[in-house]
Design a protein around this motif. Sequence first.
Motif, PDB file in Angstrom:
ATOM      1  N   SER A   1       0.848  -1.139   0.084  1.00  0.00           N
ATOM      2  CA  SER A   1       0.025  -0.039  -0.135  1.00  0.00           C
ATOM      3  C   SER A   1       0.714   1.124  -0.056  1.00  0.00           C
ATOM      4  CB  SER A   1      -0.954  -0.033   1.094  1.00  0.00           C
ATOM      5  OG  SER A   1      -0.200  -0.115   2.434  1.00  0.00           O
ATOM      6  N   LEU A   2       2.000   1.233   0.776  1.00  0.00           N
ATOM      7  CA  LEU A   2       2.865   2.415   0.775  1.00  0.00           C
ATOM      8  C   LEU A   2       3.299   2.461  -0.700  1.00  0.00           C
ATOM      9  CD1 LEU A   2       4.505   4.540   1.997  1.00  0.00           C
ATOM     10  CD2 LEU A   2       6.225   2.842   2.801  1.00  0.00           C
ATOM     11  N   GLY A   3       4.015   1.630  -1.479  1.00  0.00           N
ATOM     12  CA  GLY A   3       4.312   1.660  -2.702  1.00  0.00           C
ATOM     13  C   GLY A   3       3.406   2.076  -3.735  1.00  0.00           C
ATOM     14  N   PHE A   4       2.171   1.777  -3.566  1.00  0.00           N
ATOM     15  CA  PHE A   4       1.007   2.312  -4.354  1.00  0.00           C
ATOM     16  C   PHE A   4       1.007   3.931  -4.071  1.00  0.00           C
ATOM     17  CE2 PHE A   4      -3.527   3.479  -5.235  1.00  0.00           C
ATOM     18  CZ  PHE A   4      -3.522   2.769  -6.560  1.00  0.00           C
ATOM     19  N   VAL A   5       0.961   4.372  -2.824  1.00  0.00           N
ATOM     20  CA  VAL A   5       0.863   5.842  -2.841  1.00  0.00           C
ATOM     21  C   VAL A   5       1.897   6.305  -3.327  1.00  0.00           C
ATOM     22  CG1 VAL A   5       1.127   7.394  -0.783  1.00  0.00           C
ATOM     23  CG2 VAL A   5      -0.396   5.465  -0.577  1.00  0.00           C
ATOM     24  N   ILE A   6       3.147   5.921  -3.299  1.00  0.00           N
ATOM     25  CA  ILE A   6       4.693   6.349  -3.737  1.00  0.00           C
ATOM     26  C   ILE A   6       4.366   6.505  -5.112  1.00  0.00           C
ATOM     27  CG2 ILE A   6       6.978   6.124  -3.844  1.00  0.00           C
ATOM     28  CD1 ILE A   6       7.054   5.001  -1.275  1.00  0.00           C
ATOM     29  N   VAL A   7       3.862   5.883  -5.846  1.00  0.00           N
ATOM     30  CA  VAL A   7       4.110   5.734  -7.415  1.00  0.00           C
ATOM     31  C   VAL A   7       2.912   6.365  -7.935  1.00  0.00           C
ATOM     32  CG1 VAL A   7       5.730   4.002  -7.359  1.00  0.00           C
ATOM     33  CG2 VAL A   7       3.308   3.243  -7.656  1.00  0.00           C
ATOM     34  N   ASN A   8       1.918   6.331  -7.363  1.00  0.00           N
ATOM     35  CA  ASN A   8       0.661   6.959  -8.060  1.00  0.00           C
ATOM     36  C   ASN A   8       0.084   8.156  -7.235  1.00  0.00           C
ATOM     37  OD1 ASN A   8      -0.409   4.594  -9.881  1.00  0.00           O
ATOM     38  ND2 ASN A   8      -0.034   3.229  -8.234  1.00  0.00           N
TER      39      ASN A   8
ATOM     40  N   ALA B   1       8.537   4.745 -10.892  1.00  0.00           N
ATOM     41  CA  ALA B   1       8.814   3.491 -10.366  1.00  0.00           C
ATOM     42  C   ALA B   1       9.496   3.634  -9.039  1.00  0.00           C
ATOM     43  CB  ALA B   1       9.858   2.621 -11.342  1.00  0.00           C
ATOM     44  N   LEU B   2       9.383   2.654  -8.082  1.00  0.00           N
ATOM     45  CA  LEU B   2       9.963   2.525  -7.105  1.00  0.00           C
ATOM     46  C   LEU B   2      10.986   1.479  -6.813  1.00  0.00           C
ATOM     47  CD1 LEU B   2      10.249   3.197  -3.780  1.00  0.00           C
ATOM     48  CD2 LEU B   2       8.218   1.599  -3.198  1.00  0.00           C
ATOM     49  N   TRP B   3      12.229   1.725  -6.385  1.00  0.00           N
ATOM     50  CA  TRP B   3      13.146   0.685  -6.581  1.00  0.00           C
ATOM     51  C   TRP B   3      13.503   0.461  -4.848  1.00  0.00           C
ATOM     52  CZ3 TRP B   3      16.119  -2.880  -9.014  1.00  0.00           C
ATOM     53  CH2 TRP B   3      17.217  -3.265  -8.542  1.00  0.00           C
ATOM     54  N   THR B   4      13.749  -0.757  -4.674  1.00  0.00           N
ATOM     55  CA  THR B   4      13.962  -1.134  -3.038  1.00  0.00           C
ATOM     56  C   THR B   4      15.459  -2.283  -3.132  1.00  0.00           C
ATOM     57  OG1 THR B   4      12.779  -2.914  -2.785  1.00  0.00           O
ATOM     58  CG2 THR B   4      12.087  -0.810  -2.113  1.00  0.00           C
ATOM     59  N   ALA B   5      16.512  -1.851  -2.337  1.00  0.00           N
ATOM     60  CA  ALA B   5      17.801  -2.573  -2.561  1.00  0.00           C
ATOM     61  C   ALA B   5      17.569  -3.726  -1.597  1.00  0.00           C
ATOM     62  CB  ALA B   5      18.734  -1.639  -1.840  1.00  0.00           C
TER      63      ALA B   5
ATOM     64  N   ALA C   1      10.001  -2.487  -6.868  1.00  0.00           N
ATOM     65  CA  ALA C   1       8.856  -2.725  -5.885  1.00  0.00           C
ATOM     66  C   ALA C   1       7.401  -2.485  -6.481  1.00  0.00           C
ATOM     67  CB  ALA C   1       9.042  -2.122  -4.428  1.00  0.00           C
ATOM     68  N   ALA C   2       7.501  -1.169  -7.094  1.00  0.00           N
ATOM     69  CA  ALA C   2       5.873  -0.713  -7.667  1.00  0.00           C
ATOM     70  C   ALA C   2       6.329  -0.017  -8.837  1.00  0.00           C
ATOM     71  CB  ALA C   2       5.361   0.012  -6.497  1.00  0.00           C
ATOM     72  N   VAL C   3       5.289  -0.050  -9.714  1.00  0.00           N
ATOM     73  CA  VAL C   3       5.296   1.011 -10.630  1.00  0.00           C
ATOM     74  C   VAL C   3       3.974   1.761 -11.132  1.00  0.00           C
ATOM     75  CG1 VAL C   3       7.234  -0.339 -12.044  1.00  0.00           C
ATOM     76  CG2 VAL C   3       4.547  -1.039 -12.361  1.00  0.00           C
ATOM     77  N   SER C   4       3.761   2.834 -11.572  1.00  0.00           N
ATOM     78  CA  SER C   4       2.800   3.609 -11.758  1.00  0.00           C
ATOM     79  C   SER C   4       1.751   2.791 -12.473  1.00  0.00           C
ATOM     80  CB  SER C   4       2.754   4.812 -12.056  1.00  0.00           C
ATOM     81  OG  SER C   4       3.738   4.887 -13.596  1.00  0.00           O
ATOM     82  N   GLY C   5       0.574   2.586 -12.188  1.00  0.00           N
ATOM     83  CA  GLY C   5      -0.414   1.805 -13.175  1.00  0.00           C
ATOM     84  C   GLY C   5      -0.813   0.569 -12.304  1.00  0.00           C
ATOM     85  N   PRO C   6      -0.275  -0.479 -12.616  1.00  0.00           N
ATOM     86  CA  PRO C   6      -0.723  -1.757 -12.164  1.00  0.00           C
ATOM     87  C   PRO C   6      -0.390  -2.052 -10.674  1.00  0.00           C
ATOM     88  CG  PRO C   6       1.397  -2.085 -13.366  1.00  0.00           C
ATOM     89  CD  PRO C   6       0.805  -0.717 -13.568  1.00  0.00           C
TER      90      PRO C   6
ATOM     91  N   VAL D   1       9.800  -4.030 -16.673  1.00  0.00           N
ATOM     92  CA  VAL D   1      10.306  -4.095 -15.706  1.00  0.00           C
ATOM     93  C   VAL D   1      11.886  -4.400 -15.417  1.00  0.00           C
ATOM     94  CG1 VAL D   1      10.169  -5.446 -13.130  1.00  0.00           C
ATOM     95  CG2 VAL D   1       8.214  -4.460 -14.432  1.00  0.00           C
ATOM     96  N   GLN D   2      12.288  -5.310 -16.308  1.00  0.00           N
ATOM     97  CA  GLN D   2      13.401  -5.947 -16.405  1.00  0.00           C
ATOM     98  C   GLN D   2      14.495  -4.602 -16.710  1.00  0.00           C
ATOM     99  OE1 GLN D   2      13.664  -9.131 -18.848  1.00  0.00           O
ATOM    100  NE2 GLN D   2      12.872 -10.617 -17.232  1.00  0.00           N
ATOM    101  N   TRP D   3      14.056  -3.933 -17.881  1.00  0.00           N
ATOM    102  CA  TRP D   3      14.845  -2.754 -18.066  1.00  0.00           C
ATOM    103  C   TRP D   3      15.062  -1.810 -16.949  1.00  0.00           C
ATOM    104  CZ3 TRP D   3      13.890   2.570 -18.646  1.00  0.00           C
ATOM    105  CH2 TRP D   3      15.018   3.300 -19.429  1.00  0.00           C
ATOM    106  N   LEU D   4      13.904  -1.485 -16.438  1.00  0.00           N
ATOM    107  CA  LEU D   4      14.057  -0.471 -15.064  1.00  0.00           C
ATOM    108  C   LEU D   4      14.776  -0.977 -14.202  1.00  0.00           C
ATOM    109  CD1 LEU D   4      10.292   0.707 -14.393  1.00  0.00           C
ATOM    110  CD2 LEU D   4      12.091   1.952 -15.182  1.00  0.00           C
TER     111      LEU D   4
END
Length: 444
Positions: A28-35, A47-51, A58-63, A73-76
Amino acid sequence: MNAVERATPLVSLLQLQRRAREAATVQSLGFVIVNETLQLAPYRQAALWTASGLGQVAAVSGPPEPDPQAPYVQWLTLLCRHLMREAVPAGEVAVAALPELVRADWDHWLPAHALWLPMGRDAQPADAGLLLARDDPWTAHEIALLQELVHAYGHALQGFHPQKSWRERLWRPWKQGKLRRWVLAGLVLGGLCPVRLTVLAPAEVVPQDPFMVRAPLEGVIDRFDVRPNQAVQPGTPLFSLDTTALRARMEVARKAVDTAQEEYRQSAQAAVTNDKNRADVALRRGKVQEKVVELDYTAEQLARVQVKSDRAGIAVFADANDWLGKAVNLGERVLLVADPAKVELVAWVPAADLLPMAAGDVLTLYPQGAPLKSYEAKVQSVAYRAEVTREGFLAYRVKAVFDAGQAAPRIGQLGTARLHGGWAPLVYVALRRPLAVARQWLGW
């Protein structure tokens, strides 16, 4: 721009920070961050990246959830991993500085202007990042607001991560390429430093040129007249054998002598009157002499049952109770008589640890029970072949004599001997045993 318009971004900033704090899960936090960050600044893709682990999108805008197998996603993943590894600061991404594999597909996946916002707390390295992309350039005002928001996102995201163990905290600096290169360079230089080859071997202090006391004849030890390490002088009784069997044999021999003499006397009397009995006189005389010899031999053995010392020194043996009542053979060693001032060192070097040694090389004895003492000795001889020790391993026997300028250790002192060899790189010393084992198994 009126006051309401100027306050709108600040209100959106506070609302987004509140939404981030109220997020119940990482998803839910990732959804808030990217949308929902769209409320603060317009963008087309996020797009949200976590190490965590090896790093992931971890999350992309939209889905609601990104598909790890999707080409986008692989390119990101390649893009964000490069930005995180190079510790790129917050700001627009310089497309020209990206690797060729990422730069070639940029126009296919993202608009021209992308903003990279790493998420880190205090002075710690960033462990997440937010990528926002759109067609128009980013303004300084928007970047400042987004950096403030990303700081709150990073704090909220950190709350979902478990507390890192001390191993992970120690491992984090190692992930930095510069520190890793310095450490590897230090290890290489340290591995090339010359060190002395040494080997440790069990050792024992033994008498030098001792007098070996053996059993004078077959029998059973009846009595010990000395104690272990007792000082003795020439003629001091050491031990005695049981005399019961010898006394019985001597009595039988004495009776046999009496019988032979009586037979000889009768033959001599009969020879005076009868010429036929004169031939038996010489035979009877020889038999008497034979029995006398047997009697003398038995008397001599009886006199040897008590063993005495032939020289001055100390009696070297373990315990008298180990020998009382024990049957011994002729010539079997019972104890030693040694001079306590004349000792030498015997070390057992394992066959797998043998170093090139020669007479005159120096070794050091560290006696057990005396951690502050050590004795220097010089190698006198090295056995040409290995033999099985009392502990059951193959070892070479090394004999050494102690330096004359130091007090000699006592006979029977156990310890560890350190033998010194030549000089070699530290890496060779550390890998010598594994390389030897590998060579035996591989046959090269």
